[in-house]
Design a protein around this motif. Sequence first.
Motif, PDB file in Angstrom:
ATOM      1  N   GLN A  39      10.053   2.933  -2.323  1.00  0.00           N
ATOM      2  CA  GLN A  39       9.809   1.558  -1.923  1.00  0.00           C
ATOM      3  C   GLN A  39       8.937   0.869  -2.963  1.00  0.00           C
ATOM      4  O   GLN A  39       7.795   1.282  -3.187  1.00  0.00           O
ATOM      5  CB  GLN A  39       9.152   1.486  -0.546  1.00  0.00           C
ATOM      6  CG  GLN A  39       9.046   0.083   0.002  1.00  0.00           C
ATOM      7  CD  GLN A  39       8.688   0.059   1.479  1.00  0.00           C
ATOM      8  OE1 GLN A  39       8.176   1.029   2.027  1.00  0.00           O
ATOM      9  NE2 GLN A  39       8.977  -1.054   2.141  1.00  0.00           N
ATOM     10  N   ALA A  40       9.499  -0.155  -3.564  1.00  0.00           N
ATOM     11  CA  ALA A  40       8.765  -0.944  -4.549  1.00  0.00           C
ATOM     12  C   ALA A  40       8.089  -2.110  -3.824  1.00  0.00           C
ATOM     13  O   ALA A  40       8.531  -2.513  -2.741  1.00  0.00           O
ATOM     14  CB  ALA A  40       9.721  -1.459  -5.616  1.00  0.00           C
ATOM     15  N   PRO A  41       7.052  -2.671  -4.411  1.00  0.00           N
ATOM     16  CA  PRO A  41       6.354  -3.794  -3.771  1.00  0.00           C
ATOM     17  C   PRO A  41       7.308  -4.942  -3.469  1.00  0.00           C
ATOM     18  O   PRO A  41       8.080  -5.363  -4.330  1.00  0.00           O
ATOM     19  CB  PRO A  41       5.318  -4.194  -4.827  1.00  0.00           C
ATOM     20  CG  PRO A  41       5.073  -2.963  -5.614  1.00  0.00           C
ATOM     21  CD  PRO A  41       6.390  -2.261  -5.656  1.00  0.00           C
ATOM     22  N   LYS A  86      12.511   4.157 -16.096  1.00  0.00           N
ATOM     23  CA  LYS A  86      12.537   2.733 -16.411  1.00  0.00           C
ATOM     24  C   LYS A  86      11.449   2.000 -15.620  1.00  0.00           C
ATOM     25  O   LYS A  86      10.951   2.504 -14.622  1.00  0.00           O
ATOM     26  CB  LYS A  86      13.907   2.149 -16.040  1.00  0.00           C
ATOM     27  CG  LYS A  86      15.086   2.831 -16.704  1.00  0.00           C
ATOM     28  CD  LYS A  86      16.397   2.231 -16.217  1.00  0.00           C
ATOM     29  CE  LYS A  86      17.591   2.905 -16.876  1.00  0.00           C
ATOM     30  NZ  LYS A  86      18.869   2.320 -16.403  1.00  0.00           N
ATOM     31  N   LEU A  87      11.131   0.811 -16.083  1.00  0.00           N
ATOM     32  CA  LEU A  87      10.115   0.015 -15.387  1.00  0.00           C
ATOM     33  C   LEU A  87      10.476  -0.169 -13.917  1.00  0.00           C
ATOM     34  O   LEU A  87       9.597  -0.127 -13.043  1.00  0.00           O
ATOM     35  CB  LEU A  87       9.976  -1.357 -16.056  1.00  0.00           C
ATOM     36  CG  LEU A  87       9.484  -1.373 -17.504  1.00  0.00           C
ATOM     37  CD1 LEU A  87       9.513  -2.786 -18.059  1.00  0.00           C
ATOM     38  CD2 LEU A  87       8.079  -0.797 -17.607  1.00  0.00           C
ATOM     39  N   GLU A  88      11.765  -0.345 -13.665  1.00  0.00           N
ATOM     40  CA  GLU A  88      12.211  -0.599 -12.297  1.00  0.00           C
ATOM     41  C   GLU A  88      12.183   0.628 -11.395  1.00  0.00           C
ATOM     42  O   GLU A  88      12.481   0.523 -10.203  1.00  0.00           O
ATOM     43  CB  GLU A  88      13.617  -1.219 -12.284  1.00  0.00           C
ATOM     44  CG  GLU A  88      14.648  -0.438 -13.071  1.00  0.00           C
ATOM     45  CD  GLU A  88      14.832  -0.966 -14.489  1.00  0.00           C
ATOM     46  OE1 GLU A  88      13.822  -1.350 -15.127  1.00  0.00           O
ATOM     47  OE2 GLU A  88      15.988  -0.980 -14.965  1.00  0.00           O
ATOM     48  N   ASP A  89      11.823   1.777 -11.940  1.00  0.00           N
ATOM     49  CA  ASP A  89      11.644   2.973 -11.115  1.00  0.00           C
ATOM     50  C   ASP A  89      10.260   3.002 -10.470  1.00  0.00           C
ATOM     51  O   ASP A  89       9.980   3.884  -9.649  1.00  0.00           O
ATOM     52  CB  ASP A  89      11.840   4.238 -11.945  1.00  0.00           C
ATOM     53  CG  ASP A  89      13.266   4.395 -12.447  1.00  0.00           C
ATOM     54  OD1 ASP A  89      13.437   4.793 -13.618  1.00  0.00           O
ATOM     55  OD2 ASP A  89      14.199   4.110 -11.679  1.00  0.00           O
ATOM     56  N   THR A  90       9.409   2.064 -10.830  1.00  0.00           N
ATOM     57  CA  THR A  90       8.069   2.004 -10.249  1.00  0.00           C
ATOM     58  C   THR A  90       8.162   1.765  -8.749  1.00  0.00           C
ATOM     59  O   THR A  90       8.786   0.818  -8.288  1.00  0.00           O
ATOM     60  CB  THR A  90       7.263   0.869 -10.905  1.00  0.00           C
ATOM     61  OG1 THR A  90       7.055   1.179 -12.283  1.00  0.00           O
ATOM     62  CG2 THR A  90       5.914   0.699 -10.216  1.00  0.00           C
ATOM     63  N   ALA A  91       7.550   2.667  -7.976  1.00  0.00           N
ATOM     64  CA  ALA A  91       7.619   2.594  -6.520  1.00  0.00           C
ATOM     65  C   ALA A  91       6.776   3.712  -5.933  1.00  0.00           C
ATOM     66  O   ALA A  91       6.345   4.625  -6.648  1.00  0.00           O
ATOM     67  CB  ALA A  91       9.064   2.722  -6.039  1.00  0.00           C
ATOM     68  N   VAL A  92       6.601   3.653  -4.628  1.00  0.00           N
ATOM     69  CA  VAL A  92       6.089   4.799  -3.888  1.00  0.00           C
ATOM     70  C   VAL A  92       7.303   5.631  -3.467  1.00  0.00           C
ATOM     71  O   VAL A  92       8.254   5.094  -2.892  1.00  0.00           O
ATOM     72  CB  VAL A  92       5.272   4.371  -2.653  1.00  0.00           C
ATOM     73  CG1 VAL A  92       4.794   5.611  -1.895  1.00  0.00           C
ATOM     74  CG2 VAL A  92       4.085   3.523  -3.074  1.00  0.00           C
ATOM     75  N   TYR A  93       7.260   6.902  -3.787  1.00  0.00           N
ATOM     76  CA  TYR A  93       8.367   7.814  -3.485  1.00  0.00           C
ATOM     77  C   TYR A  93       8.012   8.655  -2.270  1.00  0.00           C
ATOM     78  O   TYR A  93       6.925   9.255  -2.223  1.00  0.00           O
ATOM     79  CB  TYR A  93       8.661   8.692  -4.685  1.00  0.00           C
ATOM     80  CG  TYR A  93       9.407   7.957  -5.773  1.00  0.00           C
ATOM     81  CD1 TYR A  93       8.771   6.988  -6.538  1.00  0.00           C
ATOM     82  CD2 TYR A  93      10.762   8.205  -6.027  1.00  0.00           C
ATOM     83  CE1 TYR A  93       9.461   6.281  -7.520  1.00  0.00           C
ATOM     84  CE2 TYR A  93      11.446   7.517  -7.021  1.00  0.00           C
ATOM     85  CZ  TYR A  93      10.796   6.550  -7.750  1.00  0.00           C
ATOM     86  OH  TYR A  93      11.472   5.855  -8.720  1.00  0.00           O
ATOM     87  N   TYR A  94       8.956   8.699  -1.324  1.00  0.00           N
ATOM     88  CA  TYR A  94       8.745   9.393  -0.063  1.00  0.00           C
ATOM     89  C   TYR A  94       9.752  10.523   0.100  1.00  0.00           C
ATOM     90  O   TYR A  94      10.946  10.354  -0.175  1.00  0.00           O
ATOM     91  CB  TYR A  94       8.914   8.444   1.115  1.00  0.00           C
ATOM     92  CG  TYR A  94       7.913   7.317   1.167  1.00  0.00           C
ATOM     93  CD1 TYR A  94       8.182   6.098   0.553  1.00  0.00           C
ATOM     94  CD2 TYR A  94       6.697   7.474   1.826  1.00  0.00           C
ATOM     95  CE1 TYR A  94       7.269   5.061   0.602  1.00  0.00           C
ATOM     96  CE2 TYR A  94       5.778   6.445   1.881  1.00  0.00           C
ATOM     97  CZ  TYR A  94       6.074   5.231   1.269  1.00  0.00           C
ATOM     98  OH  TYR A  94       5.167   4.207   1.323  1.00  0.00           O
ATOM     99  N   THR A 113       4.097   9.275  -2.716  1.00  0.00           N
ATOM    100  CA  THR A 113       3.377   9.451  -3.970  1.00  0.00           C
ATOM    101  C   THR A 113       3.767   8.316  -4.909  1.00  0.00           C
ATOM    102  O   THR A 113       4.946   7.961  -5.012  1.00  0.00           O
ATOM    103  CB  THR A 113       3.672  10.828  -4.598  1.00  0.00           C
ATOM    104  OG1 THR A 113       2.836  11.017  -5.755  1.00  0.00           O
ATOM    105  CG2 THR A 113       5.123  10.999  -4.994  1.00  0.00           C
ATOM    106  N   GLN A 114       2.781   7.747  -5.572  1.00  0.00           N
ATOM    107  CA  GLN A 114       3.018   6.569  -6.419  1.00  0.00           C
ATOM    108  C   GLN A 114       3.551   6.991  -7.786  1.00  0.00           C
ATOM    109  O   GLN A 114       2.983   7.868  -8.447  1.00  0.00           O
ATOM    110  CB  GLN A 114       1.724   5.785  -6.602  1.00  0.00           C
ATOM    111  CG  GLN A 114       1.840   4.594  -7.550  1.00  0.00           C
ATOM    112  CD  GLN A 114       2.658   3.463  -6.954  1.00  0.00           C
ATOM    113  OE1 GLN A 114       2.439   3.071  -5.798  1.00  0.00           O
ATOM    114  NE2 GLN A 114       3.585   2.910  -7.731  1.00  0.00           N
TER     115      GLN A 114
END
Length: 119
Positions: A39-41, A86-94, A113-114
Amino acid sequence: QVQLVESGGGLVQPGGSLRLSCAASGIPFSTYDMHWYRQAPGKERELVARITSNGRTNYADSVKGRFTISRENAKNTLYLQMNSLKLEDTAVYYCNAAFASYTRTYNYWGQGTQVTVSS
């Protein structure tokens, strides 16, 4: 008590790699289908990858060829190898564990985990 504990997140540059782990306890791990969501912001939670109890895998189109999901049933652990980030992979991973019987479904989540991809 069921616990899913993710680890391995962090800050990485574009093109880099990370390996996430999810340690499960309190469930018969080998019988569960396991998933990684993110889940990304400002965005909805999305399915990244799935591995069934018999080892079949599926991936979101956005990560195919870059991410690999795997499981080690002897260690009750799920993994996500992330390459070419990639930049767009930035997210919290569950981490998610799911099982459906004839009478009910079981669905458990880790705390997340961020993962931050930034130059």
